[in-house]
Design an enzyme around this catalytic site. Structure first.
Site: not given
Length: 225
Positions: A12, A14, A170
């Site tokens: 991922d 961001d 995250d």
């Protein structure tokens, strides 16, 4: 021939590789000011991100905002974020070193993001140069996460099967994405969601630092030999 469990790592963007929260918050609030709407805190924006900018803006505007006004806000946010996205954004400490180490170890690397494809590619070029050869963001051609489509596209470009790859993210969206794509997920706690939140969504493997993430990947490599 390398004998290890993973040949590829899909990241991922961001909250995993880049700390983009301040630029996202500034762009949200620039949009809110333009439309005379209440401003949002960084912690509020932290909870809004993960499902693409359409959802981000829809969550940021006041409840009951009409569709035409929401569309105007989304259009303005796109323009404002294009101007803001490299002002305060930076890799998390240790991320460049992690990527260099993984590349040196022969891992194939990709980024899959719900950020607009053009923005995701621009940020990866700016901060990671050629360390990440494949970046796939949100576009009309590929269903956004948590649909598995973008991950599977990345694996196809890397010429790696799902059984040879691991996903790193995250958020709860990343956990669901990995599950839908048939990949194990390593969750990081330095991003937009904390460890307790991630555990509630089923996270089984948590990394608190890029160095601990590297250890997890290398451990899996060693155990498979």
């Amino acid at each position: 021939m390398t004998n290890r469990r993973y040949d590829a790592v899909i990241f991922d963007l961001d909250g995993t590789l880049l700390d983009t929260l301040q630029d996202l918050t500034d762009s949200v609030n620039d949009t809110m000011r333009k439309h005379h709407m209440p401003l949002r805190t960084m912690e509020e924006v932290r909870g809004f991100v993960g499902n693409g900018i359409g959802k981000l803006v829809a969550r940021a505007v006041p409840p009951g905002t009409k569709a035409d006004k929401l569309a105007q806000c989304l259009s303005d946010f796109r323009l404002l974020y294009a101007k803001n996205m490299r002002r305060k954004t930076a890799p998390y400490p240790g991320i460049p070193e992690l990527l260099m180490r993984l590349g040196a170890d022969g891992f194939r690397l990709a980024v899959v993001s719900n950020k607009i494809d053009e923005a995701a590619k621009e940020l990866c070029r700016a901060f990671f140069q050629d360390m990440i050869p494949v970046t796939i963001g949100e576009s009309p051609d590929v269903a956004r996460k948590p649909a598995p489509d973008s991950v599977l596209c990345a694996l196809s470009e890397l010429d790696v099967s799902p059984s040879q790859a691991v996903y790193v993210g995250d958020s709860e969206v990343d956990l669901e994405t990995a599950k839908n794509a048939g990949l194990p997920c390593l969750s990081v706690t330095w991003g937009f969601r904390d460890a307790d939140f991630l555990r509630q969504y089923g996270a089984a493997a948590l990394a608190d630092t890029p160095s601990s993430l590297l250890e997890m990947l290398e451990k899996n490599q060693a155990e498979s030999k």
